[in-house]
Design a protein around this motif. Structure first.
Motif, PDB file in Angstrom:
ATOM      1  N   VAL A 168       0.841  -1.197   0.000  1.00 23.27           N
ATOM      2  CA  VAL A 168       0.000   0.000   0.000  1.00 23.27           C
ATOM      3  C   VAL A 168       0.878   1.250   0.000  1.00 23.27           C
ATOM      4  CG1 VAL A 168      -1.751   1.311   1.265  1.00 23.27           C
ATOM      5  CG2 VAL A 168      -1.940  -1.171   1.106  1.00 23.27           C
ATOM      6  N   LEU A 169       1.941   1.253   0.808  1.00 22.44           N
ATOM      7  CA  LEU A 169       2.892   2.359   0.799  1.00 22.44           C
ATOM      8  C   LEU A 169       3.507   2.539  -0.581  1.00 22.44           C
ATOM      9  CD1 LEU A 169       5.009   4.393   2.028  1.00 22.44           C
ATOM     10  CD2 LEU A 169       6.386   2.378   2.557  1.00 22.44           C
ATOM     11  N   GLN A 170       3.938   1.449  -1.194  1.00 20.39           N
ATOM     12  CA  GLN A 170       4.585   1.536  -2.495  1.00 20.39           C
ATOM     13  C   GLN A 170       3.603   1.987  -3.571  1.00 20.39           C
ATOM     14  OE1 GLN A 170       6.096  -2.583  -2.130  1.00 20.39           O
ATOM     15  NE2 GLN A 170       8.141  -1.753  -2.503  1.00 20.39           N
ATOM     16  N   TRP A 171       2.407   1.400  -3.582  1.00 17.18           N
ATOM     17  CA  TRP A 171       1.388   1.753  -4.575  1.00 17.18           C
ATOM     18  C   TRP A 171       1.032   3.232  -4.461  1.00 17.18           C
ATOM     19  CZ3 TRP A 171      -3.407   3.880  -5.120  1.00 17.18           C
ATOM     20  CH2 TRP A 171      -4.139   3.580  -6.269  1.00 17.18           C
ATOM     21  N   ARG A 172       0.818   3.699  -3.239  1.00 13.55           N
ATOM     22  CA  ARG A 172       0.420   5.090  -3.038  1.00 13.55           C
ATOM     23  C   ARG A 172       1.542   6.048  -3.437  1.00 13.55           C
ATOM     24  NH1 ARG A 172      -3.273   9.075  -3.257  1.00 13.55           N
ATOM     25  NH2 ARG A 172      -3.132  10.525  -1.492  1.00 13.55           N
ATOM     26  N   THR A 173       2.783   5.722  -3.130  1.00 14.10           N
ATOM     27  CA  THR A 173       3.898   6.584  -3.513  1.00 14.10           C
ATOM     28  C   THR A 173       3.979   6.724  -5.025  1.00 14.10           C
ATOM     29  OG1 THR A 173       5.131   5.915  -1.531  1.00 14.10           O
ATOM     30  CG2 THR A 173       6.384   6.948  -3.311  1.00 14.10           C
ATOM     31  N   VAL A 174       3.866   5.611  -5.725  1.00 13.51           N
ATOM     32  CA  VAL A 174       3.915   5.640  -7.191  1.00 13.51           C
ATOM     33  C   VAL A 174       2.711   6.404  -7.743  1.00 13.51           C
ATOM     34  CG1 VAL A 174       3.821   4.226  -9.278  1.00 13.51           C
ATOM     35  CG2 VAL A 174       5.293   3.544  -7.359  1.00 13.51           C
ATOM     36  N   GLN A 175       1.530   6.161  -7.180  1.00 12.97           N
ATOM     37  CA  GLN A 175       0.345   6.869  -7.651  1.00 12.97           C
ATOM     38  C   GLN A 175       0.494   8.379  -7.486  1.00 12.97           C
ATOM     39  OE1 GLN A 175      -2.803   7.380  -5.138  1.00 12.97           O
ATOM     40  NE2 GLN A 175      -4.424   7.530  -6.680  1.00 12.97           N
ATOM     41  N   LEU A 176       1.003   8.807  -6.333  1.00 10.87           N
ATOM     42  CA  LEU A 176       1.209  10.234  -6.093  1.00 10.87           C
ATOM     43  C   LEU A 176       2.138  10.837  -7.141  1.00 10.87           C
ATOM     44  CD1 LEU A 176       1.697  10.099  -2.218  1.00 10.87           C
ATOM     45  CD2 LEU A 176      -0.184  11.275  -3.372  1.00 10.87           C
ATOM     46  N   MET A 177       3.196  10.102  -7.484  1.00 14.00           N
ATOM     47  CA  MET A 177       4.150  10.620  -8.452  1.00 14.00           C
ATOM     48  C   MET A 177       3.589  10.586  -9.868  1.00 14.00           C
ATOM     49  SD  MET A 177       7.775   9.136  -6.980  1.00 14.00           S
ATOM     50  CE  MET A 177       8.721  10.030  -8.213  1.00 14.00           C
ATOM     51  N   ARG A 178       2.862   9.561 -10.213  1.00  6.68           N
ATOM     52  CA  ARG A 178       2.329   9.473 -11.570  1.00  6.68           C
ATOM     53  C   ARG A 178       1.185  10.466 -11.787  1.00  6.68           C
ATOM     54  NH1 ARG A 178       0.295   4.452 -13.598  1.00  6.68           N
ATOM     55  NH2 ARG A 178       0.785   5.406 -15.609  1.00  6.68           N
ATOM     56  N   ALA A 179       0.409  10.750 -10.731  1.00  4.66           N
ATOM     57  CA  ALA A 179      -0.709  11.684 -10.852  1.00  4.66           C
ATOM     58  C   ALA A 179      -0.317  13.121 -10.543  1.00  4.66           C
ATOM     59  CB  ALA A 179      -1.848  11.239  -9.932  1.00  4.66           C
TER      60      ALA A 179
END
Length: 473
Positions: A402-413
């Motif tokens: 969840v930490l990894q997914w959210r970090t990537v999502q924040l950067m991609r969005a």
């Protein structure tokens, strides 16, 4: 990473505070807080990173520094996140980088570049132009320098706990982030735990009434692992118990409580006082289980088995944060929050959540209820969206992913981080501040305001609004 830098005399003495700050407070009144909370001014042109979004990334290219137990376990999780790829891996032991690359290839991922064989291999890796985010999972003593180098190389950084162990280092990371306009955040996976995020939502919805106090920590019997000759490379984690009397690792329990209290978002930690029990557990374990020719017999353990921090906030709340890894006990992060209308206690026994709750006006007869139905109603959108994927791709019950997914999502969005450099510094400041307090016989010390006054303004953090992962391709 196996190279160990020298440990500062200030840390050895338990005074890991900003230069001169502790010394000026020794002669003060018995109950006055030592002035460790000095706030240095910003350099010309240096600006806050609060509210600054990531630039939009079509693909997030991750480099990993440190491929021991933690780093190697997280590599596949990064690669599993949609729109994320691991482009480079590094460890001072080059064979670890090769094994990590082999594992990625076996999963059908492109082979990352490999770096290793020397203490400066990570710096050579960071000269690459195909890295957006650096994940750092080396021993604690390397985190500040490697995180700082990542920022100066134009990369964002996610750093395992703690991001630094001294106040001057924490301030340096804050200032370097502000100067480079790159984010550095603590890899606080427990802030993304399912119970913790549900507790956060309940707190912000007013279920507990006015929040008054919280209790968190890291209670984990690590004795067998600490004395293992293979688990912690070169026994780096056990050696910290020979260096200082301090709360070395309270952030897993402290951070979720701080988030529920809106620390740095309408409240802030103001003073910290620490107490410590005698250091008995490691020496006792060694006497019973380690042969006399084991290297540990040359060590003297000085850190208390249980170190407790009592933290006051500007809004009159109290946080109790604990660290205990050298005594026999079941694992717990405590995770308890209380207010004028109820209380939650985690790690209390059986049941699907392991937690219990008492909220008015639901309860009567002084009886607890299972947290499960409350969690179902308060589940954070991240767990509703990626909880199933987390169970398949991440450790620690899924919160790693969840930490990894959210970090990537924040950067991609192109969104603002949930956890920023100011949160990271504040949560990790318990390490040097506990050392400073214990050096003053437990008297309180000031907690720095890393936001430089911006804590007064409420803002979003881990209580984010639902957003989607941008499509890949």
């Amino acid at each position: 990473m196996s190279h160990h830098p020298s440990v500062s005399r200030r840390l050895l003495l338990g005074g890991a505070v900003a230069g001169g700050a502790f010394a000026t407070g020794v002669g003060g009144a018995a109950h006055a807080a030592a002035p460790t909370g000095h706030t240095p001014g910003r350099r010309p042109g240096q600006k806050s990173m609060i509210g600054v979004p990531f630039e939009v990334h079509r693909t997030v290219r991750v480099a990993v520094i440190g491929l021991g137990n933690r780093g190697s376990g997280m590599v596949l999780g990064w690669a599993a996140v949609p729109g994320c790829t691991v482009t480079a891996v590094c460890d001072i032991r080059a064979d670890r980088a090769t094994r990590a690359a082999d594992r990625l290839v076996a999963k059908g991922e492109p082979r990352p570049a490999e770096y290793g064989g020397s203490a400066d291999a990570y710096a050579r890796m960071l000269r690459r132009d195909d890295i957006d985010l650096v994940y750092i999972a080396t021993p604690w003593e390397f985190h500040h320098e490697q995180g700082r180098t990542a920022l100066l190389s134009g990369k964002h950084a996610v750093v395992e706990l703690p991001v630094a162990t001294e106040l001057r280092e924490l301030w340096d990371l804050v200032d370097t982030s502000e100067r480079t306009r790159r984010h550095l955040l603590l890899a606080e996976n427990c802030s993304y735990g399912r119970n913790e995020l549900a507790m956060l939502k309940l707190a912000h919805d007013g279920a507990f009434g006015e929040i008054t106090d919280g209790h968190g920590g890291y209670l984990h019997d690590l004795r067998e692992l600490l004395f293992s000759d293979t688990y912690y490379t070169d026994s780096w984690r056990r050696l910290w118990h020979t260096r200082s009397t301090a709360s070395l690792y309270p952030m897993h329990g402290l951070a979720p409580i701080a988030a529920a209290m809106d620390i740095n978002r309408g409240d802030r930690m103001t003073t910290l006082s620490a107490s410590a029990t005698a250091p008995r557990g490691l020496a006792d374990y060694r006497a019973r289980f380690m042969p006399r020719d084991h290297p540990s017999w040359k060590e003297t353990y000085v850190n208390g088995d249980l170190v407790t921090c009592m933290i006051d906030t500007a809004q009159g709340r109290v946080i109790r944060a604990e660290h205990q890894v050298s005594s026999p006990r079941p694992y717990s992060r405590i995770n308890s929050l209380a207010g004028s209308r109820g209380i939650l206690e985690d790690y209390t026994g059986p049941g699907p959540t392991g937690a219990r709750i008492y909220l008015e006006p639901d309860h009567g007869g002084h009886s607890w209820r299972d947290f499960a139905p409350y969690r179902r109603n308060a589940d954070h959108w991240l767990w509703l969206k990626v909880g199933d994927d987390a169970a398949n791709n991440g450790g620690h019950g899924g919160m790693d992913y969840v930490l990894q997914w959210r970090t990537v999502q924040l950067m991609r969005a192109g969104l603002v981080p949930d956890i920023d450099v100011y949160d990271s510094a504040a949560w990790c400041s318990a390490v040097p501040l506990s050392a400073a307090s214990l050096a003053r016989d437990g008297r309180p010390v000031e907690v720095p305001d890393f936001t430089r006054g911006a804590w007064r303004k409420p803002r979003a953090g881990l209580d984010s609004e639902p957003t989607d992962m941008p499509p890949v391709g």
